[in-house]
Motif scaffolding. Structure first.
Motif, short mmCIF file in Angstrom:
data_model
loop_
_atom_site.label_atom_id
_atom_site.label_comp_id
_atom_site.label_asym_id
_atom_site.label_seq_id
_atom_site.Cartn_x
_atom_site.Cartn_y
_atom_site.Cartn_z
N THR A 185 -0.91 34.72 26.89
CA THR A 185 -0.10 33.74 26.17
C THR A 185 0.90 33.13 27.14
N LEU A 186 0.80 31.83 27.34
CA LEU A 186 1.65 31.12 28.30
C LEU A 186 2.90 30.54 27.66
N SER A 187 2.77 30.16 26.40
CA SER A 187 3.88 29.49 25.73
C SER A 187 3.77 29.68 24.23
N ILE A 188 4.92 29.64 23.56
CA ILE A 188 4.96 29.75 22.11
C ILE A 188 6.02 28.80 21.56
N ILE A 189 5.70 28.15 20.48
CA ILE A 189 6.64 27.25 19.81
C ILE A 189 6.89 27.77 18.40
N LYS A 190 8.16 28.04 18.10
CA LYS A 190 8.53 28.54 16.79
C LYS A 190 9.23 27.44 15.99
N VAL A 191 8.83 27.29 14.75
CA VAL A 191 9.45 26.28 13.88
C VAL A 191 9.99 26.99 12.64
N GLY A 192 11.27 26.83 12.40
CA GLY A 192 11.88 27.53 11.27
C GLY A 192 12.99 26.72 10.62
N ILE A 193 13.56 27.29 9.57
CA ILE A 193 14.62 26.64 8.81
C ILE A 193 15.79 27.61 8.65
N ILE A 194 17.00 27.08 8.83
CA ILE A 194 18.20 27.86 8.58
C ILE A 194 18.87 27.30 7.32
N ASP A 195 19.06 28.15 6.34
CA ASP A 195 19.74 27.74 5.10
C ASP A 195 21.25 27.88 5.33
N LEU A 196 21.86 26.79 5.75
CA LEU A 196 23.26 26.80 6.18
C LEU A 196 24.23 27.03 5.02
N LEU A 197 25.37 27.61 5.36
CA LEU A 197 26.43 27.79 4.37
C LEU A 197 27.21 26.49 4.17
N ASP A 198 27.29 25.67 5.23
CA ASP A 198 28.03 24.41 5.17
C ASP A 198 27.22 23.31 5.83
N PRO A 199 27.43 22.07 5.43
CA PRO A 199 26.72 20.95 6.08
C PRO A 199 27.11 20.88 7.56
N ARG A 200 26.13 20.57 8.41
CA ARG A 200 26.35 20.49 9.85
C ARG A 200 25.63 19.27 10.42
N THR A 201 25.96 18.93 11.64
CA THR A 201 25.24 17.88 12.35
C THR A 201 24.32 18.55 13.39
N PRO A 202 23.22 17.87 13.78
CA PRO A 202 22.35 18.44 14.82
C PRO A 202 23.11 18.75 16.11
N GLN A 203 24.06 17.89 16.48
CA GLN A 203 24.80 18.12 17.72
C GLN A 203 25.65 19.38 17.65
N SER A 204 26.33 19.59 16.52
CA SER A 204 27.17 20.79 16.40
C SER A 204 26.32 22.06 16.40
N LEU A 205 25.14 21.99 15.82
CA LEU A 205 24.23 23.14 15.80
C LEU A 205 23.74 23.44 17.22
N ALA A 206 23.36 22.40 17.96
CA ALA A 206 22.88 22.59 19.33
C ALA A 206 24.00 23.14 20.22
N ASP A 207 25.22 22.63 20.02
CA ASP A 207 26.36 23.11 20.80
C ASP A 207 26.61 24.60 20.54
N GLN A 208 26.59 24.98 19.26
CA GLN A 208 26.83 26.38 18.90
C GLN A 208 25.74 27.28 19.47
N SER A 209 24.49 26.84 19.34
CA SER A 209 23.37 27.64 19.85
C SER A 209 23.48 27.84 21.36
N LEU A 210 23.87 26.80 22.07
CA LEU A 210 24.00 26.90 23.52
C LEU A 210 25.09 27.90 23.92
N LYS A 211 26.21 27.88 23.22
CA LYS A 211 27.29 28.82 23.48
C LYS A 211 26.83 30.26 23.21
N GLU A 212 26.08 30.44 22.12
CA GLU A 212 25.60 31.79 21.76
C GLU A 212 24.60 32.31 22.79
N LEU A 213 23.75 31.43 23.29
CA LEU A 213 22.77 31.85 24.29
C LEU A 213 23.47 32.24 25.59
N LYS A 214 24.51 31.51 25.95
CA LYS A 214 25.28 31.85 27.16
C LYS A 214 25.92 33.23 27.02
#
Length: 223
Positions: free
Chosen positions: A109-138
């Motif tokens: 297996t060379l690569s895998i793509i996962k597609v999922g949904i997060i049932d958020l507690l509050d409305p968010r923007t794609p940018q704020s979600l990407a920013d948060q995810s990047l901080k968490e990964l760091k």
């Protein structure tokens, strides 16, 4: 002579008008906006179906395509309920998995793509979600290691289909079997749609176009 001149002039104007229309259509297609235009969900029984390598989910109002026939698709046929976001967990750990795309070569297996949904507690923007995810990964990387940010949070798409993504590389396979991650977020109301592409470092250049095609194929449909 005048009548001939008028006739030729009218033909020239007509040809110029046609050429202008052709150039507009070519520019429209080249820009990719044609691909981003929403399309209708085909008729099928049940809430989930795969039609011509394209996954459709009526229940959660989205569709996404395989990049080509070399990829395998697995998905859950029962994805009715979504677990609510747990804010004590990183964003990506809150994903309700909908489907996976897998690329193999001779059993590896060379690569895998996962597609999922997060049932958020509050409305968010794609940018704020990407920013948060990047901080968490760091933060997930040990202090003596460094997470390489190949591309920081970047907006992509159109106003009606806006997404935000980032590209990172973990320092070695001890963090992930597939160290390079391309993660894109879309959202509608309080649902965040996540497309997480993972690949072995040496194959990132080879699969980059496949990832781009998958991300461009994502569509949200109105409920």
């Amino acid at each position: 002579m005048r009548s001939i001149f008028k006739g030729n002039f009218s033909q020239i104007i007509f040809l110029i008008a046609i050429l202008a229309v052709i150039l507009m259509i070519m520019a429209y297609l080249k820009s990719g906006m044609f691909k981003m235009k929403p399309s209708n969900i085909p008729e099928f029984e049940g809430s989930i179906a795969v039609v011509e390598n394209r996954y459709f989910n009526k229940l959660h109002h989205f569709a996404i395509s395989l990049p080509n026939n070399d990829w395998e698709l697995t998905y859950s046929k029962k994805a009715d309920s979504l677990k609510k976001q747990d804010q004590t967990l990183p964003l990506l750990d809150n994903m309700n998995m909908m489907l996976k795309m897998i690329r193999r070569d001779l059993g590896d297996t060379l690569s895998i793509i996962k597609v999922g949904i997060i049932d958020l507690l509050d409305p968010r923007t794609p940018q704020s979600l990407a920013d948060q995810s990047l901080k968490e990964l760091k933060k997930s990387v040990a202090p003596y290691d460094t997470l390489a940010v190949v591309a920081g949070t970047t907006l992509s798409g159109t106003p009606s289909n806006q997404g935000a993504f980032h590209v990172i590389e973990f320092p070695g396979m001890k963090y992930s079997k597939y160290p390079v991650w391309v993660t894109m977020f879309f959202n509608y109301n309080r649902l965040a749609y996540v497309v997480n592409c993972q690949v072995k470092s040496e194959y990132y250049g080879f699969f980059k176009t496949d990832f781009e095609n998958v991300l461009k194929s994502f569509r949200l449909f109105k409920s």
